[in-house]
Design an enzyme around this catalytic site. Sequence first.
Site, short mmCIF file in Angstrom:
data_model
loop_
_atom_site.label_atom_id
_atom_site.label_comp_id
_atom_site.label_asym_id
_atom_site.label_seq_id
_atom_site.Cartn_x
_atom_site.Cartn_y
_atom_site.Cartn_z
N GLU A 1 1.14 -0.48 17.90
CA GLU A 1 2.08 -1.38 17.21
C GLU A 1 3.53 -1.07 17.57
OE1 GLU A 1 0.86 -3.86 15.85
OE2 GLU A 1 -1.06 -3.36 14.91
N HIS B 1 3.71 1.97 8.99
CA HIS B 1 2.66 0.96 8.79
C HIS B 1 1.42 1.66 8.28
CE1 HIS B 1 -0.33 -2.07 9.42
NE2 HIS B 1 -0.91 -1.42 10.40
N GLU C 1 9.30 -0.49 -13.25
CA GLU C 1 10.17 0.10 -12.22
C GLU C 1 10.28 -0.74 -10.95
OE1 GLU C 1 11.64 3.56 -12.15
OE2 GLU C 1 11.53 3.05 -14.29
#
Length: 281
Positions: A126, A149, A179
């Site tokens: 990637e 990733h 949050e």
Amino acid sequence: MSTSVMNSKGYIAGIEAPFIQQMSEITHHMWSLGWDELNGGNVSYLLEEEEVAKYINLREPLRTINLTFPVTELAGKYFIVTGSGKYFRNVIKDPEANLGVLRVTDSGESVEVLWGLRNDAVPTSELASHFMSHIERLKVDPNHRIVLHTHATNIIAMTFTHDLDELKFTKALWEMCTECLVVFPDGVGVIPWIVPGSSEIGRATADKMKEYRVVIWPQHGIFVTGGTMDATFGLVETIEKAAIVYNLIGSREIKQKITDRQLADLAAAFHVTPKAGILEL
Ligand code: 2HA
Ligand code: ZN
């Protein structure tokens, strides 16, 4: 397993480098969470020349690898990356075989391997998505360093049952834990399903990175960026937590939720600006 390598110039390139340790720790942690099965997931970390030079000889590249996508914007920049086909489970046991330190050549058309990727291993499949995302994030955030990733389980699951409209997806995440809005007021980008490892998915991801620190790949995983490993990992951890809650609720009746008014109050209290077009007040 070698713990350090003395080359002809007398440099010691070894796993004592903090950036190698950080990569080893984070990949191990993500594997432990079950997010990075087999060779799933990849990480790249932009390094300063001075920090690399403390541990690795910059003048003796081991070899050069051509890129199928030129990245002139990254010429001369240094990265540590995970290797293609490598298992996160194995990084901590043998960083030198599973990670590599790279320098992008002046033309931006290739990378020099300065350390690691032993036995002719190559950088992550990637790399296009990583490098193109680094280029876009650096334009908007001078402190940007990391692209991560991972196949975070509940985020993947959520892409089967939730609308892939990114504003609706963002809102669903914000509504799951108080949050969330504070941690990612800028929301999450979502791209369509695209063949992984391609320049096409790289371009689509990087295009979203102009606006978002986070991009979700439906039925695949998530791309997250940040200035430090803690901040980047914390972001994916927070989103995965929201996705866990979303998946736990499933189609059960919701009796109460965080309202848009409450989300707006939260944003005001924590001095964050929620991405426009999501809250209806
Ligand atoms: O490195 O995760 O997307 C394997 C992958 C491809
Ligand atoms: Zn993947």
